[in-house]
Design an enzyme around this catalytic site. Structure first.
Site, PDB file in Angstrom:
ATOM      1  N   SER A   1       0.715  -0.920   0.108  1.00 14.47           N
ATOM      2  CA  SER A   1      -0.130  -0.011   0.196  1.00 14.47           C
ATOM      3  C   SER A   1       0.803   1.136   0.045  1.00 14.47           C
ATOM      4  O   SER A   1       2.074   1.155   0.341  1.00 14.47           O
ATOM      5  CB  SER A   1      -0.732  -0.027   1.029  1.00 14.47           C
ATOM      6  OG  SER A   1      -0.316   0.384   2.259  1.00 14.47           O
ATOM      7  N   ASP A   2       0.256   2.410  -0.525  1.00 12.11           N
ATOM      8  CA  ASP A   2       0.864   3.682  -0.201  1.00 12.11           C
ATOM      9  C   ASP A   2       0.841   3.914   1.504  1.00 12.11           C
ATOM     10  O   ASP A   2      -0.288   3.420   1.855  1.00 12.11           O
ATOM     11  CB  ASP A   2       0.648   4.658  -1.195  1.00 12.11           C
ATOM     12  CG  ASP A   2       1.690   5.521  -1.464  1.00 12.11           C
ATOM     13  OD1 ASP A   2       2.514   5.998  -0.369  1.00 12.11           O
ATOM     14  OD2 ASP A   2       1.608   6.222  -2.464  1.00 12.11           O
ATOM     15  N   TRP A   3       1.648   5.196   1.643  1.00 11.31           N
ATOM     16  CA  TRP A   3       1.361   5.738   3.092  1.00 11.31           C
ATOM     17  C   TRP A   3      -0.099   5.656   3.623  1.00 11.31           C
ATOM     18  O   TRP A   3      -0.680   6.644   3.136  1.00 11.31           O
ATOM     19  CB  TRP A   3       2.240   6.774   3.360  1.00 11.31           C
ATOM     20  CG  TRP A   3       2.338   7.529   4.674  1.00 11.31           C
ATOM     21  CD1 TRP A   3       1.269   7.953   5.445  1.00 11.31           C
ATOM     22  CD2 TRP A   3       3.590   7.355   5.494  1.00 11.31           C
ATOM     23  NE1 TRP A   3       1.594   8.369   6.622  1.00 11.31           N
ATOM     24  CE2 TRP A   3       3.250   8.213   6.646  1.00 11.31           C
ATOM     25  CE3 TRP A   3       4.467   6.768   5.455  1.00 11.31           C
ATOM     26  CZ2 TRP A   3       4.193   8.038   7.814  1.00 11.31           C
ATOM     27  CZ3 TRP A   3       5.487   7.153   6.311  1.00 11.31           C
ATOM     28  CH2 TRP A   3       5.298   7.652   7.624  1.00 11.31           C
TER      29      TRP A   3
ATOM     30  N   GLY B   1      -2.430   4.101   3.066  1.00  5.25           N
ATOM     31  CA  GLY B   1      -3.529   4.055   1.858  1.00  5.25           C
ATOM     32  C   GLY B   1      -4.936   3.147   2.114  1.00  5.25           C
ATOM     33  O   GLY B   1      -5.812   3.471   1.715  1.00  5.25           O
TER      34      GLY B   1
END
Length: 771
Positions: free
Chosen positions: A312-314, A316
């Site tokens: 995932s992104d930060w 997310g």
């Protein structure tokens, strides 16, 4: 016709090694991304089982011994508070999770000593001793800061990106980093979007070539090697289409646009062996990327056969709540894991709720094991089980001379000469007096976005002023800043004008601070910040020769002053050796050969503007009001995609086709069409030209862009010399993806215009008929 199925991560371990230097950078360089760079896969690839890997037995054995809590822990990535270090107040949560075997990865940690200390906790104190995976944003350098990725794309030489990645990987791995969150391959038509600096511009073909090169540079032949790191293809997918250019914003995109514009660079990166993929922040047709099973599972894992890990992104996963698709943290965890996210960055929904979700049947044990296996396979591929620690005595602590030389060469190859009226450039080394003015003349703010803070502090960029002084040791160099990068104070302009009036020539260095580009740095006005334009106009008013150097992280609108400037060099944010590289270009040691990887707009009101647009039913006609245009602007960008001048001149001949007709069935079977064109240096200096090939399908079942880049060669020629460049058009160059959600590649009969020239405005044309 579909792409080739991606080779197993563990079998390929990063693909073929990239070129290790730029010594032969003048050689003709044919750039053709892998055939599988088209965004889809054959029907066979959609159903083919994963190929057995060398670590499957070890992974299966470890999975059999793991508790549910330990499995969920492997899917957790937590940030490191690097300012406190091991044992500090900001790291206790991370250390305790590692000790209990409830942590798979840590981001933002680096330094051999700190990495080893935390790794010992995981390996020597947890029940199963599974090593941690360390990730860091190594975007365009670790200690040695190269030009920003957008600048690198302007080189039209993917070896520039490969060399950046090689240097960065060696420096980062020696300091304990295993994994970089790069390359970013988000194609975008939005210069207001700050993250345009981190990508390769507006074209999927160019981006594909650079994405593949950078992956190979990071990963080399073997991830086990002590100077390589795992790459991460980000952001999956369509992040560059954010509405209004505002970061994190929604994207509404058709399936055909998704597959023809946004997906190809990811396919190229995966075919180059990219070990991981990162989900994007945006919605895709109403479904957040972190919960989008169509993109993460149907396309990425099933069609393309990707057996690596999706992170995932930060935060997310947690952000599925404000997106409005998850009711609570447990629901967010369910959506993300089931969609295809394998590791959660910073938020903790899977660790917190996973056991209950499994018990309630909202996630399946098989899917949980699949995600964990992807994490473990990467750790084995990196050699972390056998070699969990880094040799602290061998940690690279500063840029080497070779690394600096590579960064300098990269910056020089990336600069774009936009104007050079009356041959103002190159400057003469014998000049007796020269002024350097502007807010960036004596500034070290040339590194750009996404630079390691410790690197910026320890190893700042050399200034343009110092480099110019070094280039004219016998001359007088005056300096006046004139104005600040931002703000409205103009009291310093008279001093700058006086310096210019007293000198033979002036270099005006203006542009955009690094803080105004990158993530969370969208701008509604992309002109020169503050009152810099007034400084340029004041220098023009002296009547003395001058050169404007533009630095920045995006294409800027330059206003009316560009017509008054005799010469303009777009230097981007050129990195640690940016000052020296600019002096090389200004004084002719390097003949600029860079080309624009993105269109330069006339006004922000034109946006989005890009060369690869579709036609309307009423295309532009200056004599007809009722056609597609603005009443108050000329048509088209100020400078088009692929544009760039040189200190010499070139002539590119009309393209010649190996055959004027070819059957669609022959193309599907792997046949192709050769395209050749002669390029001649018609000037008095050696220089580089980038010969570019574009195609246009005149009539198709889905309207096609007016032009699509499908090949480029950067060629170095001596004065008067000629060379024939060769391209090959294949099925993926002449067909397109439909709106079928399962992925349908169409190759239709009809006439296709083939253009070859020095920019997207190339006039040399031939016609190919597909039967």
């Amino acid at each position: 016709m579909g792409g080739l199925r991606r080779r197993s991560l563990l079998a390929a371990a990063g693909g073929t090694a990239a070129a290790t230097g730029l010594a032969n950078a003048g050689a003709a360089q044919a750039q053709t991304p892998p055939r599988a760079a088209q965004a889809g896969a054959s029907p066979a690839a959609k159903t083919a089982p994963r190929r057995p890997g060398p670590y499957d037995r070890k992974v299966d054995d470890l999975l059999a011994r793991m508790t549910v809590e330990e499995k969920l822990g492997q899917l957790q990535q937590l940030p490191w508070a690097s300012d406190t270090g091991p044992g500090g107040p900001g790291t206790r949560t991370v250390e305790e999770a590692a000790r209990r075997g409830r942590l798979g990865s840590v981001l933002n940690i680096f330094g051999a000593r700190a990495c080893n200390a935390l790794q010992r906790i995981a390996v020597e104190e947890s029940r199963l001793g599974i090593p941690l995976l360390y990730g860091l944003d190594v975007i365009h350098g670790f200690w040695t800061t190269f030009p920003i990725p957008l600048a690198q794309a302007a080189s039209f030489d993917p070896r520039v990106a490969a060399r950046d990645a090689e240097v960065s990987a060696a420096e980062a791995r020696s300091n304990g980093v295993h994994w970089t969150f790069a390359p970013m391959m988000d194609v975008t038509h939005e210069p207001r979007w700050g993250r345009i600096a981190e990508g390769n511009g507006e074209d999927p073909y160019l981006t594909s070539a650079f994405a593949a090169a950078k992956v190979r540079g990071y990963q080399g032949d073997r991830l086990l090697a002590g100077d390589r790191i795992a790459a991460c293809a980000k952001h999956f997918v369509a992040y560059g289409g954010a509405e209004g250019g505002r970061d994190y914003n929604t994207v509404d995109v058709s399936e055909s646009r998704l597959r023809n514009l946004y997906l190809p660079p990811f396919k190229a990166a995966l075919d180059a062996g990219a070990a991981t993929v990162m989900a994007s922040f945006n919605l895709i047709g109403g479904v957040p990327a972190h919960a989008n099973g169509h993109t993460l599972t149907d396309v990425l894992k099933r069609e393309w056969g990707f057996d690596g890990m999706v992170v995932s992104d930060w935060n997310g996963v947690q952000e599925l709540l404000p997106h409005g698709v998850a009711e609570d943290g447990a629901d967010a965890a369910r959506l993300a894991l089931n969609a295809g996210v394998d590791m959660e960055m910073t938020s903790t929904t899977l660790v917190t709720h996973g056991k209950r979700l499994l018990r309630e049947g909202r996630i399946e044990a098989r899917r949980l094991d699949d995600a964990v296996a992807r994490v473990l396979r990467l750790k084995y591929a990196l050699g972390l089980f056998a070699y969990p620690y880094v040799d602290e005595a061998k940690a690279i602590g500063a840029p080497s001379a070779a690394a600096r030389a590579a960064a300098r060469a990269a910056a020089g190859r990336s600069m774009v000469l936009l104007k050079n009226d009356r041959g103002v450039l190159p400057l003469r080394g014998s000049v007796r007096s020269l002024a350097v003015v502007g807010p960036f003349g004596d500034s070290t703010d040339l590194l750009g976005t996404w630079v390691l803070p410790a690197a910026a502090e320890k190893f700042p960029a050399g200034t343009v002023l110092d480099a110019v002084r070094g280039a004219v040791p016998g001359g007088t160099v005056r300096h006046a800043r004139g104005v600040d990068p931002q703000g409205d104070e103009v009291r310093g302009i008279p001093e700058a004008v006086a310096a210019a009036a007293a000198c033979e020539v002036t270099v005006v260095v203006v542009g955009e601070p690094a803080a105004l580009s990158g993530e969370a740095s969208a701008r509604s006005d992309i002109g020169l910040p503050g009152v810099q334009q007034r400084l340029v106009e004041a220098i023009a008013g002296t009547g003395r020769p001058f050169v404007v150097v533009l630095v920045g992280g995006r294409p800027l609108t330059v206003g009316g002053w560009v017509d008054r400037a005799p010469a303009v060099v777009l230097a981007w944010h050129p990195g640690i050796e940016g000052g020296n590289a600019l002096a090389d270009v200004l004084f002719g040691k390097v003949n600029p050969g860079g080309k624009l990887p993105v269109s330069l707009p006339r006004s922000v009101g034109q946006l989005p503007i890009h060369y690869n647009h579709e036609n309307t039913g009423r295309p532009y006609d200056p004599n007809d009001k009722f056609t597609s245009k603005y009443l108050d602007l000329p048509d088209g960008p100020l400078f088009p995609f692929g544009y760039g001048l040189s200190y010499t001149t070139f002539r590119i001949g009309t393209p010649r086709l190996g055959t004027s007709r070819i059957a669609a069935d022959a193309l599907r079977a792997g046949d192709g069409v050769e395209v050749t064109a002669a390029v001649t240096n018609t000037g008095s200096r050696a220089g580089d030209e980038v010969v570019q090939l574009y195609v246009h399908d005149r009539a198709a079942s889905i309207a096609q862009p007016v032009r699509r880049l499908r090949g480029f060669h950067r060629v170095t020629l001596a004065p008067g010399a000629s060379r024939t460049v060769r391209f090959r058009l294949a099925a993926e160059d002449l067909g397109f993806w439909s709106n079928a959600p399962h992925g349908e590649f169409r190759l239709e009969p009809g006439a296709i215009d083939v253009y070859v020239g020095g920019s997207s405005a190339a006039e040399g044309k031939a016609t190919l008929t597909v039967t």
